[in-house]
Scaffold this motif. Structure first.
Motif, PDB file in Angstrom:
ATOM      1  N   MET A 344      16.557  17.937  20.663  1.00 47.53           N
ATOM      2  CA  MET A 344      17.274  17.778  21.935  1.00 47.53           C
ATOM      3  C   MET A 344      18.207  18.946  22.211  1.00 47.53           C
ATOM      4  O   MET A 344      18.446  19.304  23.372  1.00 47.53           O
ATOM      5  N   ARG A 345      18.727  19.562  21.163  1.00 45.10           N
ATOM      6  CA  ARG A 345      19.587  20.733  21.354  1.00 45.10           C
ATOM      7  C   ARG A 345      18.814  21.923  21.893  1.00 45.10           C
ATOM      8  O   ARG A 345      19.383  22.816  22.532  1.00 45.10           O
ATOM      9  N   LEU A 346      17.508  21.971  21.625  1.00 41.88           N
ATOM     10  CA  LEU A 346      16.686  23.092  22.064  1.00 41.88           C
ATOM     11  C   LEU A 346      16.012  22.850  23.408  1.00 41.88           C
ATOM     12  O   LEU A 346      15.431  23.771  23.985  1.00 41.88           O
ATOM     13  N   VAL A 347      16.062  21.606  23.897  1.00 39.42           N
ATOM     14  CA  VAL A 347      15.329  21.250  25.115  1.00 39.42           C
ATOM     15  C   VAL A 347      15.718  22.119  26.312  1.00 39.42           C
ATOM     16  O   VAL A 347      14.828  22.581  27.051  1.00 39.42           O
ATOM     17  N   PRO A 348      17.005  22.382  26.593  1.00 41.24           N
ATOM     18  CA  PRO A 348      17.318  23.215  27.762  1.00 41.24           C
ATOM     19  C   PRO A 348      16.638  24.577  27.731  1.00 41.24           C
ATOM     20  O   PRO A 348      16.114  25.053  28.744  1.00 41.24           O
ATOM     21  N   ARG A 349      16.621  25.208  26.556  1.00 47.75           N
ATOM     22  CA  ARG A 349      15.986  26.520  26.459  1.00 47.75           C
ATOM     23  C   ARG A 349      14.468  26.409  26.594  1.00 47.75           C
ATOM     24  O   ARG A 349      13.816  27.247  27.235  1.00 47.75           O
ATOM     25  N   MET A 350      13.878  25.366  25.985  1.00 47.25           N
ATOM     26  CA  MET A 350      12.428  25.192  26.088  1.00 47.25           C
ATOM     27  C   MET A 350      12.013  24.886  27.523  1.00 47.25           C
ATOM     28  O   MET A 350      10.983  25.372  27.999  1.00 47.25           O
ATOM     29  N   ALA A 351      12.829  24.057  28.229  1.00 46.73           N
ATOM     30  CA  ALA A 351      12.503  23.722  29.612  1.00 46.73           C
ATOM     31  C   ALA A 351      12.596  24.948  30.502  1.00 46.73           C
ATOM     32  O   ALA A 351      11.780  25.134  31.423  1.00 46.73           O
ATOM     33  N   ALA A 352      13.592  25.808  30.242  1.00 40.59           N
ATOM     34  CA  ALA A 352      13.735  27.024  31.039  1.00 40.59           C
ATOM     35  C   ALA A 352      12.551  27.960  30.842  1.00 40.59           C
ATOM     36  O   ALA A 352      12.142  28.665  31.767  1.00 40.59           O
ATOM     37  N   ARG A 353      11.983  27.944  29.650  1.00 42.36           N
ATOM     38  CA  ARG A 353      10.883  28.868  29.362  1.00 42.36           C
ATOM     39  C   ARG A 353       9.523  28.311  29.790  1.00 42.36           C
ATOM     40  O   ARG A 353       8.698  29.036  30.366  1.00 42.36           O
ATOM     41  N   GLY A 355       9.020  25.081  31.443  1.00 42.67           N
ATOM     42  CA  GLY A 355       9.021  24.139  32.556  1.00 42.67           C
ATOM     43  C   GLY A 355       9.195  22.709  32.073  1.00 42.67           C
ATOM     44  O   GLY A 355       8.774  22.356  30.967  1.00 42.67           O
ATOM     45  N   ASP A 356       9.799  21.869  32.907  1.00 40.65           N
ATOM     46  CA  ASP A 356      10.069  20.485  32.522  1.00 40.65           C
ATOM     47  C   ASP A 356       8.794  19.666  32.343  1.00 40.65           C
ATOM     48  O   ASP A 356       8.652  18.918  31.378  1.00 40.65           O
ATOM     49  N   ALA A 357       7.872  19.772  33.303  1.00 40.38           N
ATOM     50  CA  ALA A 357       6.676  18.937  33.254  1.00 40.38           C
ATOM     51  C   ALA A 357       5.812  19.220  32.026  1.00 40.38           C
ATOM     52  O   ALA A 357       5.400  18.285  31.332  1.00 40.38           O
ATOM     53  N   PRO A 358       5.485  20.498  31.699  1.00 42.51           N
ATOM     54  CA  PRO A 358       4.713  20.740  30.472  1.00 42.51           C
ATOM     55  C   PRO A 358       5.426  20.241  29.215  1.00 42.51           C
ATOM     56  O   PRO A 358       4.784  19.711  28.306  1.00 42.51           O
ATOM     57  N   LEU A 359       6.745  20.411  29.169  1.00 40.97           N
ATOM     58  CA  LEU A 359       7.501  19.946  28.016  1.00 40.97           C
ATOM     59  C   LEU A 359       7.402  18.427  27.883  1.00 40.97           C
ATOM     60  O   LEU A 359       7.249  17.894  26.775  1.00 40.97           O
ATOM     61  N   LEU A 360       7.464  17.729  29.003  1.00 38.63           N
ATOM     62  CA  LEU A 360       7.350  16.268  28.996  1.00 38.63           C
ATOM     63  C   LEU A 360       5.979  15.829  28.503  1.00 38.63           C
ATOM     64  O   LEU A 360       5.870  14.954  27.635  1.00 38.63           O
ATOM     65  N   VAL A 361       4.934  16.425  29.021  1.00 39.83           N
ATOM     66  CA  VAL A 361       3.570  16.033  28.638  1.00 39.83           C
ATOM     67  C   VAL A 361       3.317  16.327  27.163  1.00 39.83           C
ATOM     68  O   VAL A 361       2.797  15.470  26.419  1.00 39.83           O
ATOM     69  N   VAL A 362       3.687  17.521  26.707  1.00 36.60           N
ATOM     70  CA  VAL A 362       3.464  17.870  25.299  1.00 36.60           C
ATOM     71  C   VAL A 362       4.297  16.990  24.386  1.00 36.60           C
ATOM     72  O   VAL A 362       3.826  16.524  23.338  1.00 36.60           O
ATOM     73  N   VAL A 492       3.786  11.952  37.767  1.00 32.05           N
ATOM     74  CA  VAL A 492       4.982  12.797  37.682  1.00 32.05           C
ATOM     75  C   VAL A 492       4.638  14.238  38.013  1.00 32.05           C
ATOM     76  O   VAL A 492       5.218  14.858  38.899  1.00 32.05           O
ATOM     77  N   GLY A 493       3.646  14.788  37.315  1.00 31.29           N
ATOM     78  CA  GLY A 493       3.177  16.135  37.620  1.00 31.29           C
ATOM     79  C   GLY A 493       4.288  17.166  37.651  1.00 31.29           C
ATOM     80  O   GLY A 493       5.163  17.193  36.806  1.00 31.29           O
ATOM     81  N   ARG A 494       4.256  17.992  38.673  1.00 27.86           N
ATOM     82  CA  ARG A 494       5.287  19.027  38.842  1.00 27.86           C
ATOM     83  C   ARG A 494       6.430  18.429  39.652  1.00 27.86           C
ATOM     84  O   ARG A 494       6.460  18.505  40.879  1.00 27.86           O
ATOM     85  N   PHE A 495       7.360  17.801  38.959  1.00 27.51           N
ATOM     86  CA  PHE A 495       8.446  17.125  39.654  1.00 27.51           C
ATOM     87  C   PHE A 495       9.596  18.068  39.928  1.00 27.51           C
ATOM     88  O   PHE A 495       9.742  19.117  39.317  1.00 27.51           O
ATOM     89  N   ARG A 496      10.445  17.634  40.843  1.00 26.47           N
ATOM     90  CA  ARG A 496      11.641  18.408  41.184  1.00 26.47           C
ATOM     91  C   ARG A 496      12.711  18.225  40.125  1.00 26.47           C
ATOM     92  O   ARG A 496      12.806  17.173  39.504  1.00 26.47           O
ATOM     93  N   ARG A 497      13.512  19.224  39.939  1.00 30.56           N
ATOM     94  CA  ARG A 497      14.621  19.101  39.001  1.00 30.56           C
ATOM     95  C   ARG A 497      15.632  18.096  39.518  1.00 30.56           C
ATOM     96  O   ARG A 497      15.829  17.947  40.709  1.00 30.56           O
ATOM     97  N   ALA A 498      16.303  17.450  38.582  1.00 29.06           N
ATOM     98  CA  ALA A 498      17.246  16.398  38.960  1.00 29.06           C
ATOM     99  C   ALA A 498      18.512  16.979  39.552  1.00 29.06           C
ATOM    100  O   ALA A 498      18.978  18.030  39.151  1.00 29.06           O
TER     101      ALA A 498
END
Length: 508
Positions: A344-353, A355-362, A492-498
């Motif tokens: 969870m500490r790495l999630v912001p950096r992984m999402a920035a690199r 994207g949120d949707a691919p990170l969620l699916v994987v 969900v697909g390519r959703f908008r950021r919260a």
């Protein structure tokens, strides 16, 4: 202490719990000086931790509770579901109470109710007694939890000060459930399962005394309580859960089972009808108009249902089949927790690199692989690697997926609906716990689980039955996670950021 004339007319008990303040003003506990910020944060975090702990503190105590109060394997699930149903079903109503009556007043009342219910639950001498106390704990939690975050934002200035407070709040949200597993095992092992409930009493008493003295009250807002909507939704979900649990014991053709499902459907249809006409609905139905957001709510219910059921069944397997003590069973979940926190500490950096949707699916796919591996356990399964490594995969997957899934649920929400959307996220989470657990209890029963819930000693045959039932239930968790992944891919697909909004993560 100076009281207004309206306060002097109130009963002494209410004046003691809720010191008087002007009716429509943000009032500091001490007009001369701001209370210690550390003390303010301590009150809020201690309350929130107490609420989160009770979602998991009984998990490792379940075999002991079953033995002392003669629960069957199916009815044992109500120890958790009674808490989760009232918590999730009344969460949005609790948030509305804070708006109308004042956050601090609502906060203290919720703590008081939660504390009294914990005291009563610790003295339980029957199944009905314990389940009633657990349901009342859920009501208290639903009243106090929404106000805890609102009070944090009103008592800390916007900027670095508030961000530090929110970070501490998030740490409690992420770690409370795991602490509950270990603490529940420790108390059950060393003293009694009853202390998993009684430990709330001294903490709650201190918070009831301290909160009015350090927290500022919030302005009251005019509004209405949607009691019909909250009642219909909670009663409808309870009827569905009861139908599944009763089916596990008496079969799908039982008149009570059929009546429960019919009542559940009717009540939920009534809930939708009430919300469509309510001037101030407890659950704004427009939040479900966006398919991305609706899919995120449904996926959350499925994922949380599968994950929390894993805690329920695996704890019983570790104690009933592997001979772990309650404390050892609680510690057994730590590999998953440590991996989840690190991820969870790495999630912001992984999402920035990525994207949120691919990170969620994987992330969900990794969790699905871990659950599929774990579902293969039997009497002879080695704790390492065949339990530890799947748990670590679950921690990696869910640690990657939870934040993006929350973002999908809150993305594109109008600022005026941000609080309601956050509440629906948490309500979906709690209802997912109850529904998922009730469905998988039925699956375990159909697999020929032991006739009695696991106690201190099980025969070799009963151990084999329990292992088979747990394996079947975890296979059900695999199905729930797979359905969650399918919903994510399809909706969900390519959703908008919260948009920034407060979220209470209350069931990890």
């Amino acid at each position: 202490m100076k009281c207004s004339s309206s306060n002097r007319e109130r009963p002494v008990l209410l004046r003691t719990l809720f010191p008087g303040r002007a009716r429509h003003a943000l009032s500091a506990p001490d007009a001369g000086a701001r209370p210690n910020p550390t003390l303010i944060l301590g009150v809020i975090l201690a309350t929130y931790l107490m609420i989160i702990l009770d979602a998991t503190v009984v998990i490792t105590a379940l075999p002991s509770i079953a033995e002392r109060l003669d629960f069957s394997p199916a009815t044992l699930s109500w120890v958790q579901s009674a808490y989760a149903l009232t918590f999730g079903g009344l969460l949005l109503l609790g948030a509305r109470m804070g708006d109308i009556l004042g956050r601090r007043r609502t906060f203290v009342f919720g703590i008081a109710l939660f504390t009294l219910a914990s005291l009563a639950g610790g003295f339980a001498q029957s199944q009905a007694w314990l389940l009633g106390a657990r349901a009342l704990q859920g009501v208290g939690a639903a009243i106090a939890a929404p106000s805890s975050l609102a009070l944090l934002t009103t008592n800390f200035r916007e900027g670095p000060e508030r961000m530090r407070a929110l970070a501490a709040y998030g740490a409690v949200a992420g770690g409370g459930g795991s602490v509950g597993l270990v603490l529940g095992g420790m108390l059950t092992d060393w003293i009694s399962w009853r202390w998993g409930l009684w430990i709330n009493v001294p903490v709650g008493a201190v918070l009831i005394w301290l909160a009015p003295r350090v927290l500022a009250e919030t302005e009251r807002r005019p509004g209405r309580f949607d009691l019909p909507g909250a009642t219909a939704s909670t009663a409808g979900m309870t009827a569905l859960v009861y139908g599944f649990v009763h089916a596990a014991e008496s079969g799908w053709g039982s008149p009570v089972t059929v009546a429960s499902f019919v009542a559940g459907v009717v009540l939920l249809v009534l809930f939708v009808a009430v919300e469509r006409r309510a001037a101030q609905p407890v659950t704004p139905l427009r939040l479900f108009a966006d398919r991305h957001r609706a899919g995120a709510y449904l996926a959350r219910m499925l994922l949380v249902g599968g994950m929390f059921s894993m805690f329920f069944f695996l704890s019983q397997y570790l104690q009933g089949v592997r001979g772990f003590t309650p404390l050892q069973a609680g510690i057994g979940f730590l590999p998953m927790t440590l991996v989840m926190f690190s991820t969870m500490r790495l999630v912001p950096r992984m999402a920035a690199r990525f994207g949120d949707a691919p990170l969620l699916v994987v992330g969900v796919a990794i969790a699905l692989a871990g659950m599929a591996w774990l579902s293969r356990l039997d009497v002879g399964t080695a704790f390492f690697p065949d339990i530890v490594l799947p748990l670590m995969l679950l921690g990696l997957g869910m640690g990657s997926a939870l934040a993006p899934l929350t973002g999908a649920a809150l993305g594109g929400v109008d600022p005026g609906d941000a609080g309601a959307a956050s509440g629906v996220v948490n309500a979906a989470q709690q209802l997912g716990v109850s529904l998922g657990l009730s469905v998988l209890v039925t699956v375990a029963s159909g697999a020929g689980g032991p006739e009695a819930a696991p106690g201190v000693q099980l025969s070799a045959a009963a151990q084999a039955d329990l292992a088979h039932a747990v394996s079947a239930a975890l296979t059900g968790s695999v199905v729930l996670l797979a359905l969650g992944l399918a919903v994510i891919v399809a909706t969900v697909g390519r959703f908008r950021r919260a948009t920034p909004a407060p979220v209470l993560e209350v069931a990890r």
